[in-house]
Structures are given as structure tokens and as C-alpha cells.
Design an enzyme around this catalytic site. Sequence first.
Site, PDB file in Angstrom:
ATOM      1  N   THR A 102       0.849  -1.026  -0.148  1.00  0.00           N
ATOM      2  CA  THR A 102      -0.008   0.026   0.036  1.00  0.00           C
ATOM      3  C   THR A 102       0.916   1.168   0.117  1.00  0.00           C
ATOM      4  OG1 THR A 102      -0.343  -0.117   2.451  1.00  0.00           O
ATOM      5  CG2 THR A 102      -2.101  -1.221   1.164  1.00  0.00           C
TER       6      THR A 102
ATOM      7  N   THR B  20      -1.075  -1.385   6.762  1.00  0.00           N
ATOM      8  CA  THR B  20      -1.328  -2.536   7.722  1.00  0.00           C
ATOM      9  C   THR B  20      -0.010  -3.524   7.812  1.00  0.00           C
ATOM     10  OG1 THR B  20      -3.520  -2.936   8.185  1.00  0.00           O
ATOM     11  CG2 THR B  20      -2.325  -4.730   7.445  1.00  0.00           C
TER      12      THR B  20
END
Lengths: 415, 415
Positions: free
Chosen positions: A160, A197
Site C-alpha cells: 500500500t 497494515t
Amino acid sequence: MAAPAPLSPLAPKFYAELPPIDGVRLAAGAAGIRYQGRTDVVLAVFDKPAAVAGVFTTSRCPSAPVDWCRDNLEGGTARALVVNSGNANAFTGKVGREATELTAKLAAKAVGADESEIFLASTGVIGEPLDARKFEGVLERLAADARADAWIDAARAIMTTDTFPKVATAKAMIDGVEVTINGIAKGAGMIAPDMATMLAYVFTDAAISSEALQKLLSRGVKDSFNSLTVDSDTSTSDTLMLFATGAAEARGQRKVKKARDEDLEDFAEKLDALLVDLAQQVARDGEGARHFIEVQVTGADSDKAAKRIAFSIANSPLVKTAVAGEDANWGRVVMAVGKAGEKADRDRLSIWFNGIRVAHNGLRDPDYDEAAVTTEMKKDTIVIRADLDIGDGAATVWTCDLTKEYVAINGDYRS
Amino acid sequence: MAAPAPLSPLAPKFYAELPPIDGVRLAAGAAGIRYQGRTDVVLAVFDKPAAVAGVFTTSRCPSAPVDWCRDNLEGGTARALVVNSGNANAFTGKVGREATELTAKLAAKAVGADESEIFLASTGVIGEPLDARKFEGVLERLAADARADAWIDAARAIMTTDTFPKVATAKAMIDGVEVTINGIAKGAGMIAPDMATMLAYVFTDAAISSEALQKLLSRGVKDSFNSLTVDSDTSTSDTLMLFATGAAEARGQRKVKKARDEDLEDFAEKLDALLVDLAQQVARDGEGARHFIEVQVTGADSDKAAKRIAFSIANSPLVKTAVAGEDANWGRVVMAVGKAGEKADRDRLSIWFNGIRVAHNGLRDPDYDEAAVTTEMKKDTIVIRADLDIGDGAATVWTCDLTKEYVAINGDYRS
């Protein structure tokens, strides 16, 4: 959406080449969940049921895929893993549960397995419904395309705000047979605008029972991923899983059922080192990081106290901004030791930066060479050591510095 | 030394004018401890012994002046207070203890009191020896110059990285007699380059025993200074003290001995409000702050759980950078609730920004007006409310946003 951040200055100079692992095939594809022009979904296929173990976020508000995996872990075997980036499917209520069910159904159909043997993870924005219909067709194609050598593709597809893919590999001996361990991970901030995350997946061809795997993993996570902090924020989706295909059995490896079996000694050692390697890569890719920081605490009242003190130092914004400013500000380390709430005697405390003792027995070290410390503080890796001199407790944790870029990445300034 | 930061955009438009308090005189002077061209030492003189109470840092590595005050508090009376800025006299070992002894000796001589009735505080750099000889002559001059109206001068002299002086005043009735309460405070980051710390001093002419004062203060700190965080870093020097001269006795106030005395009800209420006012001013002057944040947690399992959750939100770098970016990122609030470790049910959680509900029952609120929220997020004050809907526990804490300026102030970039 913000432009991708430039490659971390702490990125590895080259990526390890991961060899095939018998019994695992992978493929990465584009389902268009959020990102354009890049892959955002990974399918790992286990041709035969693999033993599986997992460790998940301690968040009291876990994502729907975390709930799903915890439930399926009881079965002890895996046939496929699906990970998507761009949307975390967290805090999405009933719609979120339905999205995990649909994803698992599509994956189960694609690989010819039962839904209870499908494991899932999602990473990205929180609170946006994940449209799992986008996986329709995609997962079948990935199942057909899956190859033994797609490791780096998989590591890239789950990124990400990461600026580089995280991979690691090792060989270990079990019962006289060589087995392979491959790992991929992602993580940069615990949660971030296009969100981050921590996810890590480790695969091996070793034949080990799921019970033994779980014990090895729960033990190994302690001094690796649970010794890591970027910004003290815990994701709703953190997931670490370990899959063992058992293909080494065909090469003569006796299947190991108990974690305490002596034959697992070398494997456990190599697994632990690989987990540490992946965890350190996550710290090196911490959002905006310019310095990798290892915090070593020694002489504490207990190992537990040492770890709490180490995290107090590693999470302190003032320690992290000092390292960003290349300033050996040991006063802030004293502050962080003091606020940890563990036993400490300020007049016995000593502090080192990269091996140079700057404070000793409650005072600035009269002998330390300011110029030498200044030179050390410019290096990529800063080792901060604090010795409390009151016991035998020790712990090491990793983090990165806190820079203006961290604020920029996460602040998404609209002004 | 860095140039002083520009005035916080959250500074008050004007400063309260503090009236005289019978029995207290103050003076500020320049001892040249670290800063040039500004005052850096304050002397408060109590013409008659004042009752005294104090609450100090929870740090296990407190500064030498904190140790000194804790010891002297047992006596229960004060004749003088000396506070210097520029050097914290923390982590200075034996030399630090000697510096407190010399300072107290000089102050005792200047005001004609015993050293056991002198209270001290130092704020500034950690780990540098404080040369208390610099107070020689200065304290005597200040004792001679001390005036009843030097409140703002005192508040300015104790500033470090603060951008504005913090003052507050209130009137209360005890036993039909009006008494005055004045407070001054400083604090910006918990520790900072020219270093910060939280110090607050409250004075009253009320006649109250030191035992009762201590109870009032210990109770009042809970929902004021102990509900405040700038960067989660706890100073080695944090000090809050309350002095009562008892001069109101001459105006007919019966001396109050017990904190539970009904006659103290109004005083306690006004004191609590004044402490909240000062604490909020500290958050408004948080290093680099552009938004003042109030975090309200309701519906938690207990008040204690609510406070832990509120601090988890208020200390989260990701929540704080989102507010800096004027982004109503409720996903990060969910994350911070989840990581607090307290009971939570993600499917019952609701979240508001400045009164606009953005998430409800575990989902984005379908009705919320994005444009209205965007307008709210540009305001100086952001109220984040999280309702857990599982109990009656509630808590409110204050903080500020995390900006690039915070990193710049604390990073002291050398590159």
C-alpha cells in the site's frame, strides 16, 4: 490519491530471489479495487491441503477477514490464500462479512476447495465497503496462471504505502532433509491514508503439523513482529500466517508433529531469523523513514520490563524526532525510560548511541567525543542502548525515525 | 539555539488580568542560565508561611528539584518558590542535588526562611549541570523587588518553547468570604530542544489546611492536567503546586481543615475549572499545534476504560496527523479504539467530528454530509467523540494535532 512516495533510503540494495516451494503456486492480478495501473490481488494455491498457523492483530475492532481467518484456523488446513490491497474491509459491518463470504466462495470455486480452507486478508482504506464482485473471474484466472516463481509479484501486489516489496528466504534441515522457507510482507505505517497494515505470509515445504506450526509461529512472533513499531498504531488487520505444504515428505522427511521435537531445532532457528528479517524490512520502510533504529535495553528488572522500556523509547515522538534531526539527545532517552513505569534508578542508567557511551551513572559521560557521535548519527542505522544496571532483563525492538515526511504522508494536507 | 516559534494560532486573544493575592509577592529576573535577553527565574515570596500541596511527574527518573519538593512537602508550609527556565537540572546526579541545595539556601537567605520551606522547579535542557551560583545576588534582588501584580511577568519567565504565557484567575466564596485563585503554567511539548516540561502554580488567599489542599489538588488534577497530552512524552520535571496564604482569615474566613467540608464546595469547583483552563492552554500551545483537539469517549465499560481509550485516540500519531490535514478520518479513530485494549464492540461504535456523526453501528453513517464535515475540520477546535454503546463510562481529554512544525521544532535538523 497521493503520488507514490519515493523509494525509502533504507531499502535493500537488491531483493532476495525466492526459490520455488513444492506445493505452492502464486499469481498476482489487477481487480481494480482502488489502485489503477497496478496489481492489487494475490492468490496463493496449495495443490494439496497445507498445514496452517496464524497470529492476528490484538485490536478489539478487527477487520472482517481477521475474523474469517481466526474461524478457519480451527480446521488446520489451507487450500488457498487471497490477499487484496486498496481496501481493508474493516469497520464495514454486515456488508464486510458478506464480502469475505463472497471472496472465499469465489476462491474456493477457482481452486476446487471448501470455503473453510480459504484464508483471506485485505489492506487499505478502512470503512469503505469492499466490492468482492470485482474478484469474479479474476481469481479463476489467477488460479490458472499461478506459478512457483511469482514471489516478488505477490510481494508487490500487497503493497500500500510501502515503497519496496519485502521478501526473505532461508533453507533449513529437518530429519536430514533440506526444506525451504519463503516469506513476503508488507507494512509501512500501521494505518495510512491509502492505508497500510502489517501483513506477512511465510511458506515452507516442510512436513509439520498445524499444532506444531502454531507453536513455532507464536513463539517466533515475540522477538520479530511483536518487537516492531513504526508509529505505535495497531492496525485492525495485522496478520502473520505460516503455511507448510508437507511436500518434503516425498523427499523422505518424517512429518513432525510436536513443536518440541528436536528435529525442528534448525527449522525454528531459521524461521525466527526470517521473521526478524521481514520485521526489520517493515521498519526500514516506515512511512517517511530516514533512519532505521534498533533499541536495545539491558540490565532491566525482567525481560518484560526491558521490552516495555524499549517500546517506550521506540514510540517516543521526541526520541524519534531527535534521530530524524541526527541529534544524540540522550536526555529524551532518559525521559522515555522514566515514563515507561518500570523500575529504574536514574543514577545507575547508562546510554549509548551506536556504541558510544554518552551518559553513565546518571550523568553525561565526561569522556565522550561529541564529533564521533555526530558522525555516527548521520548513518542509516542508529542503535540506541540503555542499560539500567539493576537486573538481567533484556529486549531489542526496532523502529524508524519520525520525519516531516511521515506527517506529510499521513496528513494529506488539503490547504 | 533555534529562533522562538511564532505565536500559536490557538493563543488566546488577550490574557486574563490577575488581581493581587494577599500574602504573595512575585518577581521575575534574568540569571543568564541559558537564554539571553529575557527573564529566566521567578521568585514567589509568602510573607507568612503558606499551606502547600503538590502533584509531581510519575517519571521513574524525576529531576532533582522534584525530589526536593517531595521531601519538603511533608512540612506542609512554604515561604518561597523559585522556578528557573533554560535548564531542567534533571539527570545531573550529585551535582544536581547540590544545585538544588544551593538554590534553596540562597532563596532561604533572601526571604529569611528555613530551606525546608523553599520549593523549587527547573525547566529546560536535561543532563546539563545547573550552575546555581548564578542565582547569587539575583534572588535577593527579586525578594526586594517582589510585587503583588507581577503575575504575567512570572508566567513569561518560566516559558521555554511556549509561544504564549498561560494565566488564569477565579473568585470563590468560602464561609461567606470572597477569595481569589490565580494560576500560571507553562508547557508545550513534554520535553523539547530548549526544553519544555509542564509546570503549573496556583495561589490563593483562602485559609485552608495543607491536608485539605492536597486532597483538592489530587482530585482536581485528574480531570485537568492528567487529561492532557501533547506528544505522550512525560517530562522528568512535571510539577503542579497549590499555595494558600490564609490571608482571607483576616477578612473573617474561618480556616477550613477538611477537604470534605461543605464550605469548600464552591472553591473546589472554581479550582477545578481553573486547572482545566490552564491545562487546555497548554494543549493550545502544543509544539507546532494548529488545531486544539478535545476527545470525548462515552458509553465505555467504565470511566477508567473510557480514559484509556480517549488517550489512545489523543496519542495516536495517525489521528493527530489526520486532524493536521483537516481530514475527518474516522477509520483511524476506530483503529485507536481497537488498540486501546479495552472492551469494545466494533458493530456498536459511533463517531462524531464536531457534532457530525460520521460512523454509526460499525459502518460509515450513510446520512452524513461530507461538505459540512470538511467545513468543521477547518476550525481551530476539533471535538472527536466516540461512543462505544456498551456501558456508562465516560472521559474527556485534550491534545493538539501533529504537524510538520512539531517535527521541525523537535528534530533540530542539522542537514
